[in-house]
Design an enzyme around this catalytic site. Structure first.
Site, PDB file in Angstrom:
ATOM      1  N   ASP A  75      -0.722  -8.347 -37.536  1.00 31.04           N
ATOM      2  CA  ASP A  75      -0.696  -6.887 -37.662  1.00 31.04           C
ATOM      3  C   ASP A  75      -0.223  -6.207 -36.374  1.00 31.04           C
ATOM      4  O   ASP A  75      -0.119  -6.830 -35.322  1.00 31.04           O
ATOM      5  CB  ASP A  75      -2.087  -6.354 -38.051  1.00 31.04           C
ATOM      6  CG  ASP A  75      -3.154  -6.625 -36.994  1.00 31.04           C
ATOM      7  OD1 ASP A  75      -3.135  -7.716 -36.397  1.00 31.04           O
ATOM      8  OD2 ASP A  75      -4.005  -5.743 -36.764  1.00 31.04           O
ATOM      9  N   GLU A 129      -6.186  -7.703 -36.344  1.00 29.39           N
ATOM     10  CA  GLU A 129      -6.747  -7.861 -34.992  1.00 29.39           C
ATOM     11  C   GLU A 129      -6.894  -6.512 -34.304  1.00 29.39           C
ATOM     12  O   GLU A 129      -7.737  -6.343 -33.424  1.00 29.39           O
ATOM     13  CB  GLU A 129      -5.835  -8.774 -34.153  1.00 29.39           C
ATOM     14  CG  GLU A 129      -6.419  -9.157 -32.790  1.00 29.39           C
ATOM     15  CD  GLU A 129      -6.103  -8.165 -31.676  1.00 29.39           C
ATOM     16  OE1 GLU A 129      -6.755  -8.257 -30.621  1.00 29.39           O
ATOM     17  OE2 GLU A 129      -5.214  -7.295 -31.835  1.00 29.39           O
ATOM     18  N   GLU A 130      -6.053  -5.551 -34.710  1.00 28.09           N
ATOM     19  CA  GLU A 130      -5.988  -4.287 -33.972  1.00 28.09           C
ATOM     20  C   GLU A 130      -7.042  -3.276 -34.415  1.00 28.09           C
ATOM     21  O   GLU A 130      -7.065  -2.160 -33.902  1.00 28.09           O
ATOM     22  CB  GLU A 130      -4.584  -3.664 -34.133  1.00 28.09           C
ATOM     23  CG  GLU A 130      -3.447  -4.519 -33.590  1.00 28.09           C
ATOM     24  CD  GLU A 130      -3.378  -4.522 -32.059  1.00 28.09           C
ATOM     25  OE1 GLU A 130      -4.284  -3.953 -31.414  1.00 28.09           O
ATOM     26  OE2 GLU A 130      -2.424  -5.106 -31.523  1.00 28.09           O
ATOM     27  N   GLU A 158      -1.079 -13.860 -27.276  1.00 28.93           N
ATOM     28  CA  GLU A 158      -1.043 -12.430 -26.939  1.00 28.93           C
ATOM     29  C   GLU A 158      -0.158 -12.216 -25.704  1.00 28.93           C
ATOM     30  O   GLU A 158       0.043 -13.129 -24.913  1.00 28.93           O
ATOM     31  CB  GLU A 158      -2.459 -11.936 -26.628  1.00 28.93           C
ATOM     32  CG  GLU A 158      -3.379 -11.831 -27.834  1.00 28.93           C
ATOM     33  CD  GLU A 158      -3.232 -10.518 -28.590  1.00 28.93           C
ATOM     34  OE1 GLU A 158      -2.271  -9.769 -28.309  1.00 28.93           O
ATOM     35  OE2 GLU A 158      -4.079 -10.253 -29.462  1.00 28.93           O
TER      36      GLU A 158
HETATM   37 ZN   LIG Z   1      -2.445  -8.166 -29.781  1.00 33.23          ZN
END
Ligand SMILES: [Zn+2]
Length: 357
Positions: A75, A129-130, A158
Site C-alpha cells: 500500500d 502498513e500505512e 523499507e
Molecule cells: Zn513504508
C-alpha cells in the site's frame, strides 16, 4: 485488467518498480495490486503461494538450514497529484516510488528470478502498513498463520537510501498532570495555578539530557519531548489542571517497562499516566544470514530512529533490519521519488547475498 507484471518487467527491478507504482494501491485499496502479484507468484514453479486478504506470500522449500523473509508492503499513502509515475533523468517520481514499491519490487524480482537461493526464502507482500495496525497485513498473518513468518532473519525493504538501518527505537506517550485550585483571577492568591506548576515539568524536559546508546555497533539517540499541552478554564479563572503530553523515543536496550520507570523518575513528584507504548527492537545482527547480508552491503549499519515493522518481527523472535533504495526523507511527500541507480545498486547487493555461490 491485463497483468502489467510481464516476464520482461519482472526481470528488471527498475521497470518492475514503475509497473508497481502505476497500479494504484492506497491503503485498503490493494486488491488490484495483490491480484497481479498473486497471479505472478502462482505461476512460478519453485514457489508455494498463499493469500490472506490482500496479503500475498510465497516461499521456497529447498531444505536449506536457514530461512529468511523479504518483506514489503503493497500500500501507499493517499495520492497527491503524483500518480502515475514520471521519469526525470535518473529519478522516478510518483506515490510509492520510495515508500516502498522500489523495495517491494526487489522481493518480487528475486522471487521470480532466483529458483535456488542460498537460504530458503519467504517473500511477503502485505497490505495496509500505512494505516492503523488492526489492518496491517503483517499483524493479521502473524495472528492467523504464524508459521508463514517463521524464519531466522528478515529484511524489511523499507526506504533507507541503500544502507542498513537495524533495529528500531521504542516509543511511549504519557500525560504528566499538574493540579491546583481554581480561584477568580482578581483574587489569584486564593488559588493555585496548575499551568504555572507545569513550568517545572517543562524545565525538566528542557534540561533533560537524552541518552546516546550504541548497541551492536548501531547508535541510537533518544529523545523526550513535550508534544502537546492542555490547561485553562476561562480568561478570568486560575486554572486547576494542566496536562503536558510527553513523547519519549527510547533505545531498544530498554523495554516498555524500563522506559516507563525512567519516565516516572524524570517526573518524580508529578502524576504520570502512560497512554501508549510500543517496544523497540534490538539490531539483531548476530544471526548468520544477517552477518552475510552486512558483508554483501559492505557499509556499516546505523540504528533506525523511527518505529517500523521490524519491531513486529522482533516481537516474533525474528531479527530484522530495514534496507531499501528509497530516501526515507521523501516518503509520504508529494515529490516522492527514487534514484534509478540506487534501485540497481540495492538489487545487486541482494543478488550477491542470495544467489548461489
Ligand atoms: Zn513504508
Amino acid at each position: 485488467m491485463e497483468n502489467p507484471l510481464t516476464p520482461e518487467v519482472l526481470a528488471d527491478p527498475v521497470q518492475l518498480t514503475r509497473a508497481l507504482v502505476d497500479i494504484e494501491s492506497v491503503s485498503l485499496n490493494e486488491k488490484a495490486i495483490a491480484d497481479c502479484v498473486e497471479e505472478v507468484l502462482r505461476g512460478v514453479p519453485h514457489l508455494t503461494t498463499h493469500r490472506h486478504g490482500n496479503t500475498v506470500m510465497a516461499r521456497t522449500d529447498l531444505g536449506r538450514s536457514q530461512r529468511v523473509v523479504l518483506a514489503g508492503h503493497l500500500d501507499t499513502v493517499p495520492l497527491n497529484n503524483n500518480f502515475p509515475s514520471t521519469m526525470r533523468g535518473d529519478l522516478m517520481y510518483g506515490c510509492g516510488t520510495s515508500d516502498m514499491k522500489s523495495g517491494t519490487a526487489y522481493a518480487l524480482h528475486l522471487a521470480v528470478t532466483l529458483p535456488e537461493p542460498r537460504y530458503d526464502v519467504t517473500y511477503f507482500f502485505y497490505e495496509a502498513e500505512e494505516i492503523e495496525s488492526r489492518y496491517n497485513g503483517l499483524n493479521l498473518v502473524a495472528e492467523a498463520f504464524p508459521e508463514w513468518l517463521q524464519a531466522d532473519f528478515a529484511v524489511l525493504l523499507e526506504p533507507t537510501y541503500g544502507i542498513v538501518e537495524a533495529g528500531c527505537q521504542g516509543t511511549m506517550r504519557a500525560i504528566v498532570t499538574t493540579t491546583g485550585e481554581r480561584a477568580h483571577a482578581a483574587r489569584s492568591w486564593h488559588g493555585v495555578n496548575a499551568i504555572h506548576g507545569a513550568g517545572e515539568v517543562l524545565r525538566r524536559l528542557q534540561t533533560y539530557e537524552a541518552r546516546r546508546v550504541t548497541i551492536e555497533g548501531c547508535d541510537f539517540r533518544e529523545g523526550m519531548n513535550a508534544v502537546r499541552i492542555n490547561g485553562g478554564v476561562a480568561g478570568n479563572v486560575i486554572p486547576d489542571l494542566c496536562e503536558v503530553e510527553v513523547n519519549y523515543r527510547y533505545a531498544p536496550d530498554r523495554d516498555p517497562a524500563a522506559a516507563e520507570e525512567h519516565l516516572r523518575e524524570v517526573f518524580a513528584g508529578f502524576e504520570v499516566a502512560v497512554t501508549d507504548a510500543a517496544a523497540g527492537a534490538a539490531p539483531g545482527l548476530e544471526a548468520a544470514p544477517a552477518k552475510e547480508f552486512l558483508a554483501a552491503v559492505g557499509a556499516a549499519p546505523i540504528g533506525k530512529l523511527g518505529w517500523t515493522d521490524v519491531a513486529r518481527f522482533a516481537a516474533m523472535g525474528i531479527p530484522a533490519l530495514n534496507f531499501g533504495p528509497g530516501d526515507p526523507n521523501l516518503a509520504h511527500h508529494k515529490d516522492e521519488h527514487v534514484e534509478i541507480s540506487k534501485i540497481r545498486d540495492g538489487a545487486a547487493t541482494l543478488h550477491r547475498w542470495l544467489a548461489p555461490a
